[in-house]
Design a protein around this motif. Structure first.
Motif, PDB file in Angstrom:
ATOM      1  N   ILE A 186       6.417  11.798   7.176  1.00 33.00           N
ATOM      2  CA  ILE A 186       7.598  12.065   7.779  1.00 33.00           C
ATOM      3  C   ILE A 186       8.243  13.579   7.648  1.00 33.00           C
ATOM      4  N   ASN A 187       7.568  13.967   6.203  1.00 27.44           N
ATOM      5  CA  ASN A 187       7.936  15.198   5.926  1.00 27.44           C
ATOM      6  C   ASN A 187       6.859  16.152   5.597  1.00 27.44           C
ATOM      7  N   PRO A 188       5.882  16.453   6.419  1.00 27.18           N
ATOM      8  CA  PRO A 188       4.696  17.161   5.921  1.00 27.18           C
ATOM      9  C   PRO A 188       4.776  18.472   5.081  1.00 27.18           C
ATOM     10  N   VAL A 189       4.151  18.630   4.288  1.00 23.87           N
ATOM     11  CA  VAL A 189       3.820  19.964   3.441  1.00 23.87           C
ATOM     12  C   VAL A 189       2.797  20.885   3.815  1.00 23.87           C
ATOM     13  N   ALA A 190       1.920  20.377   4.869  1.00 27.18           N
ATOM     14  CA  ALA A 190       1.136  20.972   5.435  1.00 27.18           C
ATOM     15  C   ALA A 190       0.776  20.946   6.844  1.00 27.18           C
ATOM     16  N   PRO A 191      -0.172  21.602   7.645  1.00 25.29           N
ATOM     17  CA  PRO A 191      -0.238  21.288   8.746  1.00 25.29           C
ATOM     18  C   PRO A 191      -0.772  19.832   9.087  1.00 25.29           C
ATOM     19  N   VAL A 192      -1.853  19.448   8.131  1.00 23.73           N
ATOM     20  CA  VAL A 192      -2.180  17.832   8.037  1.00 23.73           C
ATOM     21  C   VAL A 192      -1.682  17.200   6.784  1.00 23.73           C
ATOM     22  N   HIS A 193      -0.673  16.219   7.103  1.00 18.65           N
ATOM     23  CA  HIS A 193      -0.325  15.549   5.980  1.00 18.65           C
ATOM     24  C   HIS A 193      -0.016  14.056   6.254  1.00 18.65           C
ATOM     25  N   LEU A 194      -1.196  13.091   6.127  1.00 23.47           N
ATOM     26  CA  LEU A 194      -1.300  11.929   6.221  1.00 23.47           C
ATOM     27  C   LEU A 194      -1.067  10.964   5.044  1.00 23.47           C
ATOM     28  N   LEU A 195      -0.713   9.821   5.145  1.00 21.93           N
ATOM     29  CA  LEU A 195      -0.618   8.782   4.213  1.00 21.93           C
ATOM     30  C   LEU A 195      -1.470   7.804   4.745  1.00 21.93           C
ATOM     31  N   ILE A 196      -2.441   7.181   3.481  1.00 21.53           N
ATOM     32  CA  ILE A 196      -3.263   6.257   3.692  1.00 21.53           C
ATOM     33  C   ILE A 196      -2.870   5.305   2.663  1.00 21.53           C
ATOM     34  N   ILE A 197      -2.408   3.755   3.203  1.00 22.32           N
ATOM     35  CA  ILE A 197      -2.029   2.713   2.340  1.00 22.32           C
ATOM     36  C   ILE A 197      -2.726   1.602   2.530  1.00 22.32           C
ATOM     37  N   PRO A 198      -2.757   0.712   1.375  1.00 19.66           N
ATOM     38  CA  PRO A 198      -3.161  -0.741   1.640  1.00 19.66           C
ATOM     39  C   PRO A 198      -2.127  -1.499   2.133  1.00 19.66           C
ATOM     40  N   LYS A 199      -2.607  -2.424   3.228  1.00 20.01           N
ATOM     41  CA  LYS A 199      -1.723  -3.266   4.149  1.00 20.01           C
ATOM     42  C   LYS A 199      -0.860  -4.176   2.841  1.00 20.01           C
ATOM     43  N   LYS A 200      -1.593  -4.662   1.938  1.00 22.02           N
ATOM     44  CA  LYS A 200      -1.135  -5.520   0.816  1.00 22.02           C
ATOM     45  C   LYS A 200       0.124  -4.533   0.076  1.00 22.02           C
ATOM     46  N   HIS A 201       1.118  -5.242  -0.261  1.00 21.25           N
ATOM     47  CA  HIS A 201       1.884  -4.530  -1.262  1.00 21.25           C
ATOM     48  C   HIS A 201       1.620  -4.383  -2.740  1.00 21.25           C
ATOM     49  N   ILE A 202       1.304  -3.207  -3.039  1.00 24.53           N
ATOM     50  CA  ILE A 202       0.793  -2.994  -4.385  1.00 24.53           C
ATOM     51  C   ILE A 202       1.760  -2.077  -4.826  1.00 24.53           C
ATOM     52  N   PRO A 203       2.603  -1.923  -5.630  1.00 25.28           N
ATOM     53  CA  PRO A 203       3.658  -1.027  -6.014  1.00 25.28           C
ATOM     54  C   PRO A 203       3.070   0.246  -6.554  1.00 25.28           C
ATOM     55  N   SER A 204       2.026   0.436  -7.429  1.00 26.73           N
ATOM     56  CA  SER A 204       1.526   1.650  -7.583  1.00 26.73           C
ATOM     57  C   SER A 204       0.130   1.441  -8.234  1.00 26.73           C
ATOM     58  N   LEU A 205      -0.317   2.442  -8.687  1.00 24.46           N
ATOM     59  CA  LEU A 205      -1.820   2.456  -9.190  1.00 24.46           C
ATOM     60  C   LEU A 205      -2.079   1.566 -10.342  1.00 24.46           C
ATOM     61  N   THR A 206      -0.936   1.532 -11.180  1.00 19.68           N
ATOM     62  CA  THR A 206      -0.749   0.726 -12.434  1.00 19.68           C
ATOM     63  C   THR A 206      -0.827  -0.583 -12.079  1.00 19.68           C
ATOM     64  N   HIS A 207      -0.315  -1.030 -11.174  1.00 19.96           N
ATOM     65  CA  HIS A 207      -0.508  -2.486 -10.510  1.00 19.96           C
ATOM     66  C   HIS A 207      -1.706  -2.876  -9.774  1.00 19.96           C
ATOM     67  N   LEU A 208      -2.749  -2.206  -9.768  1.00 23.56           N
ATOM     68  CA  LEU A 208      -3.977  -2.416  -8.952  1.00 23.56           C
ATOM     69  C   LEU A 208      -4.728  -3.108  -9.954  1.00 23.56           C
ATOM     70  N   SER A 209      -5.204  -4.349  -9.692  1.00 25.17           N
ATOM     71  CA  SER A 209      -5.964  -5.199 -10.421  1.00 25.17           C
ATOM     72  C   SER A 209      -7.569  -4.654 -10.416  1.00 25.17           C
ATOM     73  N   LYS A 210      -8.448  -5.302 -11.017  1.00 25.12           N
ATOM     74  CA  LYS A 210      -9.851  -4.922 -11.067  1.00 25.12           C
ATOM     75  C   LYS A 210     -10.277  -5.238  -9.609  1.00 25.12           C
ATOM     76  N   ALA A 211      -9.993  -6.308  -9.262  1.00 26.31           N
ATOM     77  CA  ALA A 211     -10.274  -7.191  -7.820  1.00 26.31           C
ATOM     78  C   ALA A 211     -10.014  -6.394  -6.895  1.00 26.31           C
ATOM     79  N   GLU A 212      -9.062  -5.588  -6.823  1.00 31.34           N
ATOM     80  CA  GLU A 212      -8.176  -4.982  -5.753  1.00 31.34           C
ATOM     81  C   GLU A 212      -8.871  -3.237  -5.715  1.00 31.34           C
ATOM     82  N   LEU A 213      -9.840  -2.943  -6.877  1.00 38.55           N
ATOM     83  CA  LEU A 213     -10.345  -1.691  -6.762  1.00 38.55           C
ATOM     84  C   LEU A 213     -10.991  -1.117  -5.429  1.00 38.55           C
TER      85      LEU A 213
END
Ligand code: 5GP
Ligand code: ZN
Length: 113
Positions: A30-57
């Protein structure tokens, strides 16, 4: 549900969605810092990298693959781009739902952080 990205996934908040499958969804920042600024996210709610389990890698691979495909579609595959994931307060993460930034379309600063 008070997660803004989960609300986008649920269609409760509008977003410029460019791609989605069972696992990931991608939309323009919504607030692009460059001509192309996209966000790619998992549909599952995982709060951050530190919450990512091995099975979710494998989600990270799915996110990178989606980013690479979208970079091609946006015409920045050859000129280059940056993928970034912020984690936690000092990592600069503002939205507590794991997300990858795809930024490009201009010369980016050489440093991180
Ligand atoms: P972070 O700082 O957590 O790595 O990145 C969060 C990103 O989400 C920011 O670049 C911000 O502009 C973007 N963002 C925040 N709220 C919304 C929203 O409601 N819609 C979209 N499309 N992007 C958002
Ligand atoms: Zn969420």
């Amino acid at each position: 549900m008070d997660c803004i990205f989960c609300q986008i996934i649920a269609g409760e908040i509008p977003a410029d969605i460019l791609y989605q499958d069972e696992v990931v969804i991608a939309f323009r920042d919504i607030n692009p810092v460059a001509p192309v600024h996209l966000l790619i996210i998992p549909k599952k709610h995982i709060p951050s990298l530190t919450h990512l389990s091995k099975a979710e890698l494998s989600l990270i691979g799915d996110m990178v693959n989606t980013a690479n495909q979208l970079a091609k579609r946006e015409g920045i595959s050859k000129s280059g781009y940056r993928l970034a994931i912020s984690c936690g307060e000092q990592g600069g993460q503002e939205v507590p739902h794991l997300h990858m930034h795809l930024v490009g379309g201009r010369q980016l600063a050489p440093t991180l952080g």
